[in-house]
Design a protein around this motif. Structure first.
Motif, PDB file in Angstrom:
ATOM      1  N   ARG A  16       1.776   3.418  -6.648  1.00 49.52           N
ATOM      2  CA  ARG A  16       1.118   2.436  -5.772  1.00 49.52           C
ATOM      3  C   ARG A  16       2.165   1.405  -5.354  1.00 49.52           C
ATOM      4  NH1 ARG A  16      -4.038   0.755  -4.491  1.00 49.52           N
ATOM      5  NH2 ARG A  16      -4.216  -1.435  -3.875  1.00 49.52           N
ATOM      6  N   PRO A  17       2.861   1.615  -4.238  1.00 48.68           N
ATOM      7  CA  PRO A  17       3.963   0.731  -3.859  1.00 48.68           C
ATOM      8  C   PRO A  17       3.559  -0.730  -3.710  1.00 48.68           C
ATOM      9  CG  PRO A  17       4.081   2.769  -2.604  1.00 48.68           C
ATOM     10  CD  PRO A  17       2.771   2.796  -3.341  1.00 48.68           C
ATOM     11  N   SER A  18       2.301  -0.999  -3.364  1.00 50.62           N
ATOM     12  CA  SER A  18       1.887  -2.393  -3.180  1.00 50.62           C
ATOM     13  C   SER A  18       1.567  -3.097  -4.496  1.00 50.62           C
ATOM     14  CB  SER A  18       0.649  -2.451  -2.277  1.00 50.62           C
ATOM     15  OG  SER A  18      -0.445  -1.767  -2.887  1.00 50.62           O
ATOM     16  N   LEU A  19       1.580  -2.381  -5.629  1.00 50.86           N
ATOM     17  CA  LEU A  19       1.159  -2.966  -6.902  1.00 50.86           C
ATOM     18  C   LEU A  19       2.034  -4.147  -7.301  1.00 50.86           C
ATOM     19  CD1 LEU A  19      -0.677  -2.903  -9.375  1.00 50.86           C
ATOM     20  CD2 LEU A  19       0.841  -1.182 -10.389  1.00 50.86           C
ATOM     21  N   ALA A  20       3.343  -4.034  -7.115  1.00 50.51           N
ATOM     22  CA  ALA A  20       4.241  -5.122  -7.512  1.00 50.51           C
ATOM     23  C   ALA A  20       3.937  -6.390  -6.727  1.00 50.51           C
ATOM     24  CB  ALA A  20       5.693  -4.701  -7.308  1.00 50.51           C
ATOM     25  N   ALA A  21       3.732  -6.247  -5.418  1.00 49.68           N
ATOM     26  CA  ALA A  21       3.412  -7.415  -4.597  1.00 49.68           C
ATOM     27  C   ALA A  21       2.063  -8.012  -5.001  1.00 49.68           C
ATOM     28  CB  ALA A  21       3.398  -7.020  -3.118  1.00 49.68           C
ATOM     29  N   GLU A  22       1.092  -7.156  -5.293  1.00 50.39           N
ATOM     30  CA  GLU A  22      -0.234  -7.626  -5.692  1.00 50.39           C
ATOM     31  C   GLU A  22      -0.161  -8.433  -6.989  1.00 50.39           C
ATOM     32  OE1 GLU A  22      -2.429  -3.729  -3.692  1.00 50.39           O
ATOM     33  OE2 GLU A  22      -2.183  -3.888  -5.867  1.00 50.39           O
ATOM     34  N   LEU A  23       0.637  -7.956  -7.936  1.00 54.80           N
ATOM     35  CA  LEU A  23       0.751  -8.649  -9.212  1.00 54.80           C
ATOM     36  C   LEU A  23       1.541  -9.954  -9.075  1.00 54.80           C
ATOM     37  CD1 LEU A  23       1.277  -5.604 -11.569  1.00 54.80           C
ATOM     38  CD2 LEU A  23      -0.652  -7.183 -11.592  1.00 54.80           C
ATOM     39  N   GLY A  29       1.220 -15.870  -9.254  1.00 55.50           N
ATOM     40  CA  GLY A  29       1.082 -16.961  -8.294  1.00 55.50           C
ATOM     41  C   GLY A  29       2.257 -17.139  -7.360  1.00 55.50           C
ATOM     42  N   VAL A  30       3.016 -16.070  -7.108  1.00 54.93           N
ATOM     43  CA  VAL A  30       4.150 -16.148  -6.183  1.00 54.93           C
ATOM     44  C   VAL A  30       3.646 -15.880  -4.769  1.00 54.93           C
ATOM     45  CG1 VAL A  30       6.373 -15.163  -5.547  1.00 54.93           C
ATOM     46  CG2 VAL A  30       5.763 -15.398  -7.966  1.00 54.93           C
ATOM     47  N   TRP A  69       9.668  -8.361   3.896  1.00 48.29           N
ATOM     48  CA  TRP A  69       9.980  -8.768   2.522  1.00 48.29           C
ATOM     49  C   TRP A  69      10.403  -7.531   1.751  1.00 48.29           C
ATOM     50  CZ3 TRP A  69       8.977 -13.985   1.005  1.00 48.29           C
ATOM     51  CH2 TRP A  69       9.299 -14.279  -0.316  1.00 48.29           C
ATOM     52  N   VAL A  70      11.474  -7.624   0.992  1.00 54.63           N
ATOM     53  CA  VAL A  70      11.894  -6.517   0.133  1.00 54.63           C
ATOM     54  C   VAL A  70      11.766  -6.979  -1.310  1.00 54.63           C
ATOM     55  CG1 VAL A  70      14.332  -7.170   0.313  1.00 54.63           C
ATOM     56  CG2 VAL A  70      13.727  -4.870  -0.432  1.00 54.63           C
ATOM     57  N   LEU A  71      11.118  -6.157  -2.113  1.00 55.41           N
ATOM     58  CA  LEU A  71      10.785  -6.530  -3.484  1.00 55.41           C
ATOM     59  C   LEU A  71      11.428  -5.550  -4.470  1.00 55.41           C
ATOM     60  CD1 LEU A  71       9.218  -8.229  -5.495  1.00 55.41           C
ATOM     61  CD2 LEU A  71       7.180  -6.875  -4.990  1.00 55.41           C
ATOM     62  N   ILE A  72      12.227  -6.087  -5.360  1.00 55.35           N
ATOM     63  CA  ILE A  72      12.896  -5.288  -6.389  1.00 55.35           C
ATOM     64  C   ILE A  72      12.076  -5.353  -7.662  1.00 55.35           C
ATOM     65  CG2 ILE A  72      14.982  -5.076  -7.793  1.00 55.35           C
ATOM     66  CD1 ILE A  72      16.415  -6.512  -5.410  1.00 55.35           C
ATOM     67  N   VAL A 102      13.745 -11.653   0.159  1.00 51.65           N
ATOM     68  CA  VAL A 102      13.789 -10.731  -0.982  1.00 51.65           C
ATOM     69  C   VAL A 102      13.079 -11.362  -2.172  1.00 51.65           C
ATOM     70  CG1 VAL A 102      16.002 -11.622  -1.812  1.00 51.65           C
ATOM     71  CG2 VAL A 102      15.328  -9.299  -2.416  1.00 51.65           C
ATOM     72  N   GLY A 103      12.460 -10.530  -2.994  1.00 56.07           N
ATOM     73  CA  GLY A 103      11.809 -10.975  -4.223  1.00 56.07           C
ATOM     74  C   GLY A 103      12.167 -10.057  -5.374  1.00 56.07           C
ATOM     75  N   LEU A 104      11.914 -10.524  -6.577  1.00 57.41           N
ATOM     76  CA  LEU A 104      12.207  -9.766  -7.789  1.00 57.41           C
ATOM     77  C   LEU A 104      11.012  -9.856  -8.722  1.00 57.41           C
ATOM     78  CD1 LEU A 104      14.262  -8.334  -9.765  1.00 57.41           C
ATOM     79  CD2 LEU A 104      14.953 -10.640 -10.472  1.00 57.41           C
ATOM     80  N   LEU A 105      10.615  -8.752  -9.294  1.00 62.25           N
ATOM     81  CA  LEU A 105       9.579  -8.730 -10.331  1.00 62.25           C
ATOM     82  C   LEU A 105      10.129  -7.986 -11.534  1.00 62.25           C
ATOM     83  CD1 LEU A 105       6.691  -9.203 -11.375  1.00 62.25           C
ATOM     84  CD2 LEU A 105       6.077  -6.983 -10.397  1.00 62.25           C
ATOM     85  N   VAL A 106      10.205  -8.682 -12.660  1.00 61.53           N
ATOM     86  CA  VAL A 106      10.647  -8.065 -13.914  1.00 61.53           C
ATOM     87  C   VAL A 106       9.411  -7.798 -14.772  1.00 61.53           C
ATOM     88  CG1 VAL A 106      12.069  -8.316 -15.977  1.00 61.53           C
ATOM     89  CG2 VAL A 106      12.851  -9.279 -13.797  1.00 61.53           C
TER      90      VAL A 106
END
Length: 293
Positions: A16-23, A29-30, A69-72, A102-106
């Motif tokens: 689900r590619p959108s999962l990272a952005a959703e979380l 709260g980003v 937006w590119v999310l890592i 760009v954004g980052l989710l760890v």
């Protein structure tokens, strides 16, 4: 080499590619700009650097066909000081490659590792301090609603992985398991394994009560449940054999070393039967468990 746990988490975000952005938005709260879609892109973030840099996952958020937006996404199961140098490089490399924000989710399930990941990274450039948003175990939403589980099964499975051993584990599993049956068979089996393996004994028992009388409709689900019951009976027999053998070994040789107990607890039926035949005649514990002298 990435571990199975690492690959499982990456797979959920990849499916689900959108999962990272959703979380990022819902759990951390980003703020993100409005987007119409999300797609995976190359994980190779190497530009002119001599080293090769590959993120776990790179997702591009789109406005129509245009990247906005590119999310890592990075799954971190342990402390790795090298990441404090590669993460800033990932973000700037992705920003340059895609010409957008760009954004980052760890993703760090372990609280100690999550705290380490969240520490600000000073780059040496005035004003450029990377503060990685970290999704820890506690930040993963608890999904107990079947409608929500149906809308985002990957989030529901992630919820089970994070909270399956808690008091809410059985309720989470009860919400997602009926949904899983509608997926294609290989993925359904994979998700079923993940959810059921995330539960502790108490949660499994509670789930049996919750799901009592529930009739699975699909051929796959019926076959999977039948297989699970058969495997459960077999595992129950093996647990009984292990307990009996451990009692016999203690009666014969006294207190057992941890390594011997672990070996018995991890053994299959063939080894258990062989050791049970030897326990009365063997002169030493090593001989009983056919260990090299």
């Amino acid at each position: 080499m990435p571990s199975m746990a690492h690959e499982v988490l990456v797979d959920l975000f990849k499916t689900r590619p959108s999962l990272a952005a959703e979380l990022l938005v819902e759990a951390l709260g980003v703020p993100l700009p409005p987007y119409s879609g999300a797609r995976l892109t190359s994980i190779d973030l190497t530009e002119i650097q001599p080293a090769e840099y590959r993120a776990d996952l790179v997702v591009v958020l789109l406005d129509g066909d245009a990247p906005i937006w590119v999310l890592i996404v990075e799954v971190q199961l342990g402390i790795d000081p090298r990441k404090r140098y590669s993460w800033p490089d990932y973000t700037m490399g992705a920003r340059a490659a895609h010409r957008c924000q760009v954004g980052l989710l760890v993703v760090a399930p372990d609280p100690h590792v999550a705290a380490w990941c969240a520490a600000p990274i000073e780059t040496g450039i005035p004003g450029f301090v990377l503060r990685p948003p970290v999704l820890g175990r506690e930040e993963v939403p608890v999904v107990t609603d079947a409608v929500e589980a149906a809308r985002r099964p990957e989030l529901a499975v992630l919820s089970a992985l994070a909270h399956g051993s808690s008091e809410q584990g059985a309720t989470i599993a009860a919400a997602v398991l009926p949904v899983i049956r509608e997926l294609e068979e290989d993925r359904a089996r994979f998700y079923c394994d993940l959810v059921l393996n995330s539960l502790n004994v108490a949660a499994r028992r509670a789930l049996e009560v919750i799901m009592k009388g529930y009739e699975y409709q699909s051929d796959f689900a019926k076959k999977y449940v039948a297989l699970g019951r058969q495997e459960g009976r077999q595992e129950g027999r093996q647990e009984g054999e292990r307990a009996i053998l451990l009692r016999q070994l203690r009666a014969r040789f006294g207190e057992l070393p941890d390594a011997a107990v672990a070996r018995v607890e991890g053994a299959e039926s063939a080894a258990l039967e062989r050791w049970a035949e030897r326990v009365l005649s063997a002169e030493t514990l090593a001989e009983a468990l056919d260990e090299p002298s």
